[in-house]
Scaffold this active site. Structure first.
Site, PDB file in Angstrom:
ATOM      1  N   LYS A  74     -28.208 -24.756 -58.325  1.00  0.00           N
ATOM      2  CA  LYS A  74     -29.211 -23.976 -57.285  1.00  0.00           C
ATOM      3  C   LYS A  74     -29.921 -24.813 -56.191  1.00  0.00           C
ATOM      4  CE  LYS A  74     -33.635 -21.798 -57.887  1.00  0.00           C
ATOM      5  NZ  LYS A  74     -34.698 -22.964 -57.560  1.00  0.00           N
ATOM      6  N   HIS A 112     -32.422 -24.862 -67.060  1.00  0.00           N
ATOM      7  CA  HIS A 112     -32.599 -26.133 -67.470  1.00  0.00           C
ATOM      8  C   HIS A 112     -31.963 -26.618 -68.906  1.00  0.00           C
ATOM      9  CE1 HIS A 112     -36.605 -25.717 -65.329  1.00  0.00           C
ATOM     10  NE2 HIS A 112     -35.927 -26.726 -64.644  1.00  0.00           N
ATOM     11  N   ARG A 172     -40.963 -21.865 -60.691  1.00  0.00           N
ATOM     12  CA  ARG A 172     -41.781 -21.016 -59.656  1.00  0.00           C
ATOM     13  C   ARG A 172     -41.850 -19.546 -59.976  1.00  0.00           C
ATOM     14  NH1 ARG A 172     -40.013 -25.164 -56.512  1.00  0.00           N
ATOM     15  NH2 ARG A 172     -41.685 -26.587 -55.579  1.00  0.00           N
ATOM     16  N   ALA A 227     -41.580 -27.051 -67.261  1.00  0.00           N
ATOM     17  CA  ALA A 227     -41.989 -25.663 -66.995  1.00  0.00           C
ATOM     18  C   ALA A 227     -40.423 -24.848 -67.309  1.00  0.00           C
ATOM     19  CB  ALA A 227     -42.330 -24.986 -65.662  1.00  0.00           C
ATOM     20  N   LEU A 228     -39.789 -25.425 -68.312  1.00  0.00           N
ATOM     21  CA  LEU A 228     -38.427 -24.888 -68.555  1.00  0.00           C
ATOM     22  C   LEU A 228     -38.102 -23.505 -68.721  1.00  0.00           C
ATOM     23  CD1 LEU A 228     -37.650 -28.085 -70.879  1.00  0.00           C
ATOM     24  CD2 LEU A 228     -37.416 -28.127 -68.592  1.00  0.00           C
ATOM     25  N   HIS A 229     -36.766 -23.223 -68.387  1.00  0.00           N
ATOM     26  CA  HIS A 229     -36.112 -22.162 -68.375  1.00  0.00           C
ATOM     27  C   HIS A 229     -34.709 -22.197 -68.760  1.00  0.00           C
ATOM     28  CE1 HIS A 229     -34.385 -22.828 -64.624  1.00  0.00           C
ATOM     29  NE2 HIS A 229     -35.685 -22.876 -64.032  1.00  0.00           N
ATOM     30  N   GLN A 230     -33.998 -21.159 -68.979  1.00  0.00           N
ATOM     31  CA  GLN A 230     -32.729 -21.169 -69.631  1.00  0.00           C
ATOM     32  C   GLN A 230     -31.717 -21.949 -68.686  1.00  0.00           C
ATOM     33  OE1 GLN A 230     -31.181 -20.322 -72.224  1.00  0.00           O
ATOM     34  NE2 GLN A 230     -33.374 -19.658 -73.109  1.00  0.00           N
TER      35      GLN A 230
HETATM   36  P1  AMP Z   1     -36.285 -28.821 -61.646  1.00  0.00           P
HETATM   37  O1  AMP Z   1     -37.099 -28.836 -62.837  1.00  0.00           O
HETATM   38  O2  AMP Z   1     -36.790 -27.287 -60.807  1.00  0.00           O
HETATM   39  O3  AMP Z   1     -36.400 -29.897 -60.474  1.00  0.00           O
HETATM   40  O4  AMP Z   1     -35.184 -28.518 -61.713  1.00  0.00           O
HETATM   41  C1  AMP Z   1     -34.411 -29.587 -62.844  1.00  0.00           C
HETATM   42  C2  AMP Z   1     -32.793 -29.282 -62.734  1.00  0.00           C
HETATM   43  O5  AMP Z   1     -32.679 -28.152 -63.224  1.00  0.00           O
HETATM   44  C3  AMP Z   1     -32.249 -29.313 -61.083  1.00  0.00           C
HETATM   45  O6  AMP Z   1     -31.210 -30.048 -61.375  1.00  0.00           O
HETATM   46  C4  AMP Z   1     -32.235 -28.028 -60.998  1.00  0.00           C
HETATM   47  O7  AMP Z   1     -31.093 -27.680 -59.917  1.00  0.00           O
HETATM   48  C5  AMP Z   1     -31.614 -27.454 -62.312  1.00  0.00           C
HETATM   49  N1  AMP Z   1     -31.955 -25.917 -62.135  1.00  0.00           N
HETATM   50  C6  AMP Z   1     -33.162 -25.355 -61.850  1.00  0.00           C
HETATM   51  N2  AMP Z   1     -32.857 -24.357 -61.851  1.00  0.00           N
HETATM   52  C7  AMP Z   1     -31.632 -23.773 -62.489  1.00  0.00           C
HETATM   53  C8  AMP Z   1     -30.910 -22.580 -62.645  1.00  0.00           C
HETATM   54  N3  AMP Z   1     -31.461 -21.429 -62.236  1.00  0.00           N
HETATM   55  N4  AMP Z   1     -29.744 -22.679 -63.213  1.00  0.00           N
HETATM   56  C9  AMP Z   1     -29.041 -23.942 -63.263  1.00  0.00           C
HETATM   57  N5  AMP Z   1     -29.751 -25.117 -63.076  1.00  0.00           N
HETATM   58  C10 AMP Z   1     -30.990 -24.973 -62.617  1.00  0.00           C
END
Ligand code: AMP
Length: 282
Positions: free
Chosen positions: A151, A37, A189, A32-35
């Protein structure tokens, strides 16, 4: 564009490249990638010959079954977003069986107390799950560099401890938090919020910024009071915790000391969706 669904195929591809001395940068995600990631991916691309991203919603780090079930998953969209960064990124999107076989359980870790604070306290077992998956992924991908977001600051300290405890030959890079225009920290989320909730959720970051001012001018007692009162006036939000802690031990402040560096951590429910954020308080 290579997408591998199991570790044997991934390593059949990576092994010859490793032998040639290519460096591997690794970005673990739950999709569920965003900027946010994508910013980690961009950093990895700049510093490594090869970049691998894993997309895996890790069941062992969820203490709440509904959160796991409702966690957004959209591999097709994720692939498009990854391609927009570079067509050379290698995607590892394994099944649960590829990672855990039939044994979907966590190892138990001692992270010297880091695992008992905040996210560890409010999500029992969470960091055993994180430690388990990150250790397995490092073993599979064998990266030279890995990129994690600030984060999840507590997670970055846990990963740092994991690397040193198990002497894993990887360098951890901690990257800044990307935010939506409103200031809300980007998060997978956020997709589950209604547009109205998403807009209102900017209050989380705004409150952190204001609390920081109060903390710097006064102390933690005043900052705690301010945050508590702010969320008491917001019926759509439920404050789970707001904690100011030492930025290296994560032990909660009891007396403000000039010699220490502090950081604030917040977790807030919007309905049943749980959002977290953190900023430095120095
Ligand atoms: P997740 O998919 O939420 O497990 O996140 C994967 C990686 O992306 C983790 O290292 C997170 O800390 C990082 N991440 C999540 N949200 C952000 C954000 N808003 N800015 C920068 N890195 C993020």
């Amino acid at each position: 564009m290579f997408i591998f669904e199991n570790q044997i195929e991934l390593n059949n591809y990576l092994n010859p490249l490793r032998e040639e001395g290519f460096s591997i940068g690794f970005v673990p995600t739950m999709g569920a990638l965003h900027q946010g990631h994508l910013s980690l991916l961009r950093k990895s691309i700049r510093n490594n010959d090869i970049t691998v991203i894993s997309i895996f919603v890790n069941p062992t780090q969820f203490n709440n079954p509904e959160d796991l079930e409702k966690y957004p998953r959209n591999l097709e969209q994720d692939v498009i977003k990854i391609k927009s960064v570079s067509k050379n990124i290698i995607i590892y999107a394994p099944s649960v069986a590829d990672i855990y076989n039939q044994n979907i359980t966590s190892e138990t870790f001692d992270f010297e107390g880091l695992e008992n604070q905040m996210e560890g306290k409010f999500r029992p077992g969470h960091f055993d799950g994180v430690g388990t998956i990150v250790k397995k992924l490092f073993e599979i991908v064998q990266p030279k560099n890995t990129y994690f977001g600030e984060k999840d600051y507590q997670q970055t300290l846990i990963v740092k401890k994991l690397i040193s405890k198990y002497q894993i030959p990887v360098k951890l890079h901690v990257c800044p938090t990307l935010r939506e225009e409103s200031g809300l920290a980007m998060s997978s989320r956020n997709e589950r919020l209604t547009p109205e909730e998403r807009h209102k959720a900017k209050i989380i970051y705004q409150t952190l910024l204001e609390a920081k001012k109060i903390f710097i001018e006064h102390d933690h007692v005043k900052a705690y009071e301010y945050v508590k009162q702010t969320f008491e006036q917001e019926p759509d939000f439920e404050l789970e915790y707001f904690i100011i802690a030492d930025s290296s031990t994560l032990i909660e402040i009891s007396k403000k000391l000039k010699t220490k560096r502090y950081r604030a951590f917040i977790a807030v429910f919007v309905g049943n969706i749980r959002l977290i954020d953190t900023i430095s308080f120095y």
